[in-house]
Write a protein that holds these residues in place. Structure first.
Motif, PDB file in Angstrom:
ATOM      1  N   GLY A 138       0.789  -1.222   0.000  1.00 42.69           N
ATOM      2  CA  GLY A 138       0.000   0.000   0.000  1.00 42.69           C
ATOM      3  C   GLY A 138       0.821   1.272   0.000  1.00 42.69           C
ATOM      4  N   LYS A 139       2.060   1.191  -0.497  1.00 43.65           N
ATOM      5  CA  LYS A 139       2.967   2.332  -0.440  1.00 43.65           C
ATOM      6  C   LYS A 139       3.142   3.052  -1.780  1.00 43.65           C
ATOM      7  CE  LYS A 139       5.792   0.359   3.300  1.00 43.65           C
ATOM      8  NZ  LYS A 139       7.148  -0.120   3.666  1.00 43.65           N
ATOM      9  N   THR A 140       2.301   2.712  -2.762  1.00 48.00           N
ATOM     10  CA  THR A 140       2.466   3.306  -4.093  1.00 48.00           C
ATOM     11  C   THR A 140       2.512   4.827  -4.034  1.00 48.00           C
ATOM     12  OG1 THR A 140       1.454   1.453  -5.262  1.00 48.00           O
ATOM     13  CG2 THR A 140       1.411   3.577  -6.368  1.00 48.00           C
ATOM     14  N   ASN A 141       1.541   5.443  -3.396  1.00 48.53           N
ATOM     15  CA  ASN A 141       1.479   6.909  -3.370  1.00 48.53           C
ATOM     16  C   ASN A 141       2.670   7.518  -2.632  1.00 48.53           C
ATOM     17  OD1 ASN A 141      -0.894   6.746  -4.771  1.00 48.53           O
ATOM     18  ND2 ASN A 141      -2.223   7.199  -3.020  1.00 48.53           N
ATOM     19  N   ALA A 142       3.103   6.862  -1.560  1.00 47.31           N
ATOM     20  CA  ALA A 142       4.249   7.370  -0.813  1.00 47.31           C
ATOM     21  C   ALA A 142       5.517   7.331  -1.659  1.00 47.31           C
ATOM     22  CB  ALA A 142       4.441   6.564   0.474  1.00 47.31           C
ATOM     23  N   VAL A 143       5.692   6.248  -2.421  1.00 49.37           N
ATOM     24  CA  VAL A 143       6.857   6.131  -3.303  1.00 49.37           C
ATOM     25  C   VAL A 143       6.806   7.205  -4.384  1.00 49.37           C
ATOM     26  CG1 VAL A 143       8.002   4.676  -5.026  1.00 49.37           C
ATOM     27  CG2 VAL A 143       7.232   3.682  -2.868  1.00 49.37           C
ATOM     28  N   LEU A 144       5.642   7.399  -4.978  1.00 46.12           N
ATOM     29  CA  LEU A 144       5.507   8.414  -6.021  1.00 46.12           C
ATOM     30  C   LEU A 144       5.792   9.806  -5.452  1.00 46.12           C
ATOM     31  CD1 LEU A 144       2.333   7.148  -7.932  1.00 46.12           C
ATOM     32  CD2 LEU A 144       4.736   6.855  -8.554  1.00 46.12           C
ATOM     33  N   ASP A 145       5.284  10.081  -4.269  1.00 47.68           N
ATOM     34  CA  ASP A 145       5.544  11.383  -3.644  1.00 47.68           C
ATOM     35  C   ASP A 145       7.037  11.605  -3.435  1.00 47.68           C
ATOM     36  OD1 ASP A 145       2.830  11.777  -3.546  1.00 47.68           O
ATOM     37  OD2 ASP A 145       2.638  11.419  -1.383  1.00 47.68           O
ATOM     38  N   GLU A 146       7.722  10.570  -2.959  1.00 45.02           N
ATOM     39  CA  GLU A 146       9.153  10.687  -2.687  1.00 45.02           C
ATOM     40  C   GLU A 146       9.939  10.912  -3.976  1.00 45.02           C
ATOM     41  OE1 GLU A 146      12.787   8.110  -0.603  1.00 45.02           O
ATOM     42  OE2 GLU A 146      10.766   7.291  -0.697  1.00 45.02           O
ATOM     43  N   GLN A 147       9.582  10.173  -5.018  1.00 46.64           N
ATOM     44  CA  GLN A 147      10.313  10.303  -6.278  1.00 46.64           C
ATOM     45  C   GLN A 147      10.020  11.637  -6.957  1.00 46.64           C
ATOM     46  OE1 GLN A 147       9.202   6.721  -8.386  1.00 46.64           O
ATOM     47  NE2 GLN A 147      10.744   5.487  -7.315  1.00 46.64           N
ATOM     48  N   MET A 148       8.794  12.100  -6.886  1.00 42.99           N
ATOM     49  CA  MET A 148       8.466  13.404  -7.454  1.00 42.99           C
ATOM     50  C   MET A 148       9.193  14.514  -6.693  1.00 42.99           C
ATOM     51  SD  MET A 148       6.327  13.197 -10.079  1.00 42.99           S
ATOM     52  CE  MET A 148       5.420  14.741 -10.105  1.00 42.99           C
ATOM     53  N   LYS A 149       9.160  14.435  -5.372  1.00 45.26           N
ATOM     54  CA  LYS A 149       9.839  15.440  -4.555  1.00 45.26           C
ATOM     55  C   LYS A 149      11.336  15.447  -4.826  1.00 45.26           C
ATOM     56  CE  LYS A 149      10.696  16.708   0.288  1.00 45.26           C
ATOM     57  NZ  LYS A 149      10.445  16.347   1.712  1.00 45.26           N
ATOM     58  N   GLY A 150      11.942  14.261  -4.903  1.00 47.39           N
ATOM     59  CA  GLY A 150      13.377  14.183  -5.148  1.00 47.39           C
ATOM     60  C   GLY A 150      13.757  14.609  -6.545  1.00 47.39           C
ATOM     61  N   GLY A 151      13.024  14.112  -7.538  1.00 51.63           N
ATOM     62  CA  GLY A 151      13.365  14.404  -8.927  1.00 51.63           C
ATOM     63  C   GLY A 151      13.170  15.855  -9.309  1.00 51.63           C
TER      64      GLY A 151
END
Length: 257
Positions: A138-151
């Motif tokens: 259930g971590k899809t959104n958290a991963v996307l948030d992290e990658q968007m924030k980092g990238g």
């Protein structure tokens, strides 16, 4: 209304002869068509110039699969943004899952490359996506948030027009598994929401978000028909005209929806 993009990531495939033949075949496929969508092919570094020449004035753009963030200099084995621009590249793919998970690139490195490309006016296809274990937890959104924030760290709103986001669930790349159209649209909507929160609504509405992960002729139309899906980043199916051509056509049919 967002303009669709259909991008082909050839990865470490083709040789000089087959790459030129594929590019020529795709140029013939789009000949005479109203290219109301962006069509992009990203061959391996050694064949960029040959593919650029082969697509000619067909309207197909050519991009690279990676770049380095430093100015030209003593960085053996790397390719500078200036070099890609010098041979006519329009785009570069950054943050692909294979760069992240096979070759160990971090969000920090991807961000440096993104800013280097944007500074020189090279368009960026920025890839994000979760592993299977992330989705199952259930971590899809958290991963996307992290990658968007980092990238996108320190990327100004004014530069977003030179960026396309590609959502690629890692578990669906080259596996034959595909996110359902609803799953894809849900992830894309979440990314758009992140953009609204971290930039503004107009930036979110304007951003093109591509889906990548086992896109094929038989599922392209349904995937591209989703309201938040603005095109596709295609891997294996981009290696033949018979497969990539119909996906291009599906994008042309959906563009501006």
């Amino acid at each position: 209304m967002r303009r669709q993009m259909i991008a082909g990531n050839w990865k470490m495939n083709t040789n000089l002869e087959s790459g030129k033949a594929l590019a020529e075949g795709l140029a013939k496929h789009v000949s005479g068509k109203d290219l109301n969508a962006d069509v992009l092919v990203c061959p391996p570094f050694p064949y960029l110039q040959a593919v650029k020449a082969a697509v000619g004035n067909s309207g197909i753009s050519v991009g690279a699969q990676n770049c380095y963030f430093e100015e030209p200099g003593a960085f053996t084995g790397e390719v500078a943004v200036d070099m890609l621009l010098d041979i006519g590249c329009d785009w570069v793919i950054l943050g692909h899952s294979e760069r992240r998970h096979v070759l160990g690139e971090t969000d920090e490195v991807i961000n440096k490359k993104t800013k280097a490309a944007l500074a020189k006016g090279l368009g960026v296809v920025l890839c994000v996506g979760e592993l299977l274990e992330d989705r199952e937890a259930g971590k899809t959104n958290a991963v996307l948030d992290e990658q968007m924030k980092g990238g996108l760290a320190d990327v100004a709103a004014g530069d977003l027009s030179k960026i396309v986001i590609a959502y690629e669930p890692v578990w669906a790349i080259g596996t034959g598994k595909t996110a359902t159209p609803e799953m894809a649209d849900e992830a894309h909507a979440h990314i758009r929401g992140w953009l609204t929160s971290n930039y503004d609504q107009s930036a979110a509405d304007a951003m093109r978000i591509l889906y990548g992960g086992s896109v094929k002729p038989n599922n392209a139309a349904e995937l591209l028909g989703q309201p938040n899906v603005d095109g596709a980043l295609v891997g294996g199916a981009s290696l033949t005209v018979d497969n990539f051509g119909p996906i291009i056509d599906a994008g042309l049919a959906q563009s501006g929806k």
